[in-house]
Design a protein around this motif. Sequence first.
Motif, PDB file in Angstrom:
ATOM      1  N   ASN A 142       1.010  -1.119  -0.001  1.00  0.00           N
ATOM      2  CA  ASN A 142      -0.237  -0.042   0.205  1.00  0.00           C
ATOM      3  C   ASN A 142       0.520   0.884   0.067  1.00  0.00           C
ATOM      4  O   ASN A 142       0.603   2.271   0.077  1.00  0.00           O
ATOM      5  CB  ASN A 142      -0.814   0.124   1.228  1.00  0.00           C
ATOM      6  N   SER A 143       2.363   0.888  -0.279  1.00  0.00           N
ATOM      7  CA  SER A 143       2.719   2.257  -0.414  1.00  0.00           C
ATOM      8  C   SER A 143       2.756   2.981  -1.313  1.00  0.00           C
ATOM      9  O   SER A 143       2.182   2.741  -2.800  1.00  0.00           O
ATOM     10  CB  SER A 143       4.286   2.133  -0.235  1.00  0.00           C
ATOM     11  N   ARG A 144       2.737   4.575  -1.643  1.00  0.00           N
ATOM     12  CA  ARG A 144       2.151   5.605  -2.633  1.00  0.00           C
ATOM     13  C   ARG A 144       3.766   5.387  -3.038  1.00  0.00           C
ATOM     14  O   ARG A 144       3.874   5.884  -3.981  1.00  0.00           O
ATOM     15  CB  ARG A 144       2.373   6.981  -2.081  1.00  0.00           C
ATOM     16  N   ASP A 145       5.297   4.935  -2.736  1.00  0.00           N
ATOM     17  CA  ASP A 145       6.387   4.977  -3.017  1.00  0.00           C
ATOM     18  C   ASP A 145       6.668   3.810  -4.526  1.00  0.00           C
ATOM     19  O   ASP A 145       7.760   4.091  -4.863  1.00  0.00           O
ATOM     20  CB  ASP A 145       7.669   5.249  -2.366  1.00  0.00           C
ATOM     21  N   VAL A 146       5.882   2.471  -4.331  1.00  0.00           N
ATOM     22  CA  VAL A 146       5.901   1.299  -4.802  1.00  0.00           C
ATOM     23  C   VAL A 146       5.279   1.515  -5.399  1.00  0.00           C
ATOM     24  O   VAL A 146       4.294   1.250  -5.561  1.00  0.00           O
ATOM     25  CB  VAL A 146       6.618   0.670  -3.968  1.00  0.00           C
ATOM     26  N   ALA A 147       5.155   1.140  -7.039  1.00  0.00           N
ATOM     27  CA  ALA A 147       4.040   0.055  -7.585  1.00  0.00           C
ATOM     28  C   ALA A 147       4.540  -1.639  -7.357  1.00  0.00           C
ATOM     29  O   ALA A 147       5.944  -1.725  -7.718  1.00  0.00           O
ATOM     30  CB  ALA A 147       4.929   0.482  -9.274  1.00  0.00           C
ATOM     31  N   VAL A 148       2.869  -1.691  -8.534  1.00  0.00           N
ATOM     32  CA  VAL A 148       2.695  -2.818  -7.218  1.00  0.00           C
ATOM     33  C   VAL A 148       1.869  -3.622  -7.902  1.00  0.00           C
ATOM     34  O   VAL A 148       1.029  -3.420  -8.681  1.00  0.00           O
ATOM     35  CB  VAL A 148       2.720  -3.576  -5.540  1.00  0.00           C
ATOM     36  N   ASN A 149       2.351  -5.131  -9.180  1.00  0.00           N
ATOM     37  CA  ASN A 149       1.879  -5.499  -9.749  1.00  0.00           C
ATOM     38  C   ASN A 149       0.888  -6.300  -8.436  1.00  0.00           C
ATOM     39  O   ASN A 149       1.118  -7.755  -8.593  1.00  0.00           O
ATOM     40  CB  ASN A 149       2.125  -6.882 -10.566  1.00  0.00           C
ATOM     41  N   ARG A 150      -0.509  -5.931  -7.963  1.00  0.00           N
ATOM     42  CA  ARG A 150      -1.206  -6.344  -6.833  1.00  0.00           C
ATOM     43  C   ARG A 150      -1.627  -8.609  -7.437  1.00  0.00           C
ATOM     44  O   ARG A 150      -1.770  -9.021  -6.573  1.00  0.00           O
ATOM     45  CB  ARG A 150      -2.195  -5.428  -5.993  1.00  0.00           C
ATOM     46  N   GLY A 157       4.305 -19.414  -7.874  1.00  0.00           N
ATOM     47  CA  GLY A 157       2.879 -18.604  -8.018  1.00  0.00           C
ATOM     48  C   GLY A 157       3.244 -17.284  -8.321  1.00  0.00           C
ATOM     49  O   GLY A 157       2.179 -16.746  -9.770  1.00  0.00           O
ATOM     50  N   VAL A 158       3.767 -16.081  -8.788  1.00  0.00           N
ATOM     51  CA  VAL A 158       4.089 -14.800  -9.490  1.00  0.00           C
ATOM     52  C   VAL A 158       4.958 -15.555 -11.188  1.00  0.00           C
ATOM     53  O   VAL A 158       3.586 -15.077 -11.952  1.00  0.00           O
ATOM     54  CB  VAL A 158       5.565 -14.140  -9.038  1.00  0.00           C
ATOM     55  N   ILE A 159       5.409 -16.383 -11.118  1.00  0.00           N
ATOM     56  CA  ILE A 159       5.950 -16.929 -12.159  1.00  0.00           C
ATOM     57  C   ILE A 159       4.711 -17.726 -13.509  1.00  0.00           C
ATOM     58  O   ILE A 159       4.509 -17.280 -13.953  1.00  0.00           O
ATOM     59  CB  ILE A 159       6.454 -18.041 -12.634  1.00  0.00           C
ATOM     60  N   ALA A 183       0.692 -17.120 -17.250  1.00  0.00           N
ATOM     61  CA  ALA A 183      -0.841 -17.209 -17.837  1.00  0.00           C
ATOM     62  C   ALA A 183      -1.075 -15.832 -18.666  1.00  0.00           C
ATOM     63  O   ALA A 183      -1.845 -15.682 -19.833  1.00  0.00           O
ATOM     64  CB  ALA A 183      -1.406 -17.650 -17.391  1.00  0.00           C
ATOM     65  N   TRP A 184      -0.495 -14.588 -17.618  1.00  0.00           N
ATOM     66  CA  TRP A 184      -0.545 -13.338 -17.747  1.00  0.00           C
ATOM     67  C   TRP A 184      -0.664 -12.268 -19.807  1.00  0.00           C
ATOM     68  O   TRP A 184      -0.869 -12.627 -20.526  1.00  0.00           O
ATOM     69  CB  TRP A 184      -0.621 -12.174 -17.031  1.00  0.00           C
ATOM     70  N   LEU A 185       0.722 -13.085 -19.671  1.00  0.00           N
ATOM     71  CA  LEU A 185       1.658 -13.237 -21.087  1.00  0.00           C
ATOM     72  C   LEU A 185       0.829 -14.226 -22.226  1.00  0.00           C
ATOM     73  O   LEU A 185       1.836 -13.867 -23.370  1.00  0.00           O
ATOM     74  CB  LEU A 185       2.708 -13.705 -21.095  1.00  0.00           C
ATOM     75  N   GLY A 186       0.639 -15.132 -21.485  1.00  0.00           N
ATOM     76  CA  GLY A 186      -0.222 -16.375 -22.481  1.00  0.00           C
ATOM     77  C   GLY A 186       0.135 -17.908 -22.762  1.00  0.00           C
ATOM     78  O   GLY A 186      -0.119 -18.329 -23.634  1.00  0.00           O
TER      79      GLY A 186
END
Length: 65
Positions: free
Chosen positions: A2-10, A29-31, A36-39
């Motif tokens: 929830n930091s304003r200084d960090v962008a996260v792919n939730r 899990g992230v991989i 899957a997101w990339l196809g």
Amino acid sequence: MNSRDVAVNRPAVEAGLAVLDEGGDFADGVIAYEGAWLGASTFVSFDRKAVSLIQAKGASARSLR
């Protein structure tokens, strides 16, 4: 996350945490999510436990061992 200084792919973080909660590795899990997101149609790994956990979530996965 929830930091304003960090962008996260939730959704990717949540996928990693879900696998971690099941006893697997956060990175797997992230991989799997990002692939899957990339196809990608199948998660492939040498880690049999990761493959099992990804399959349990309903995704296609296969072990190279």
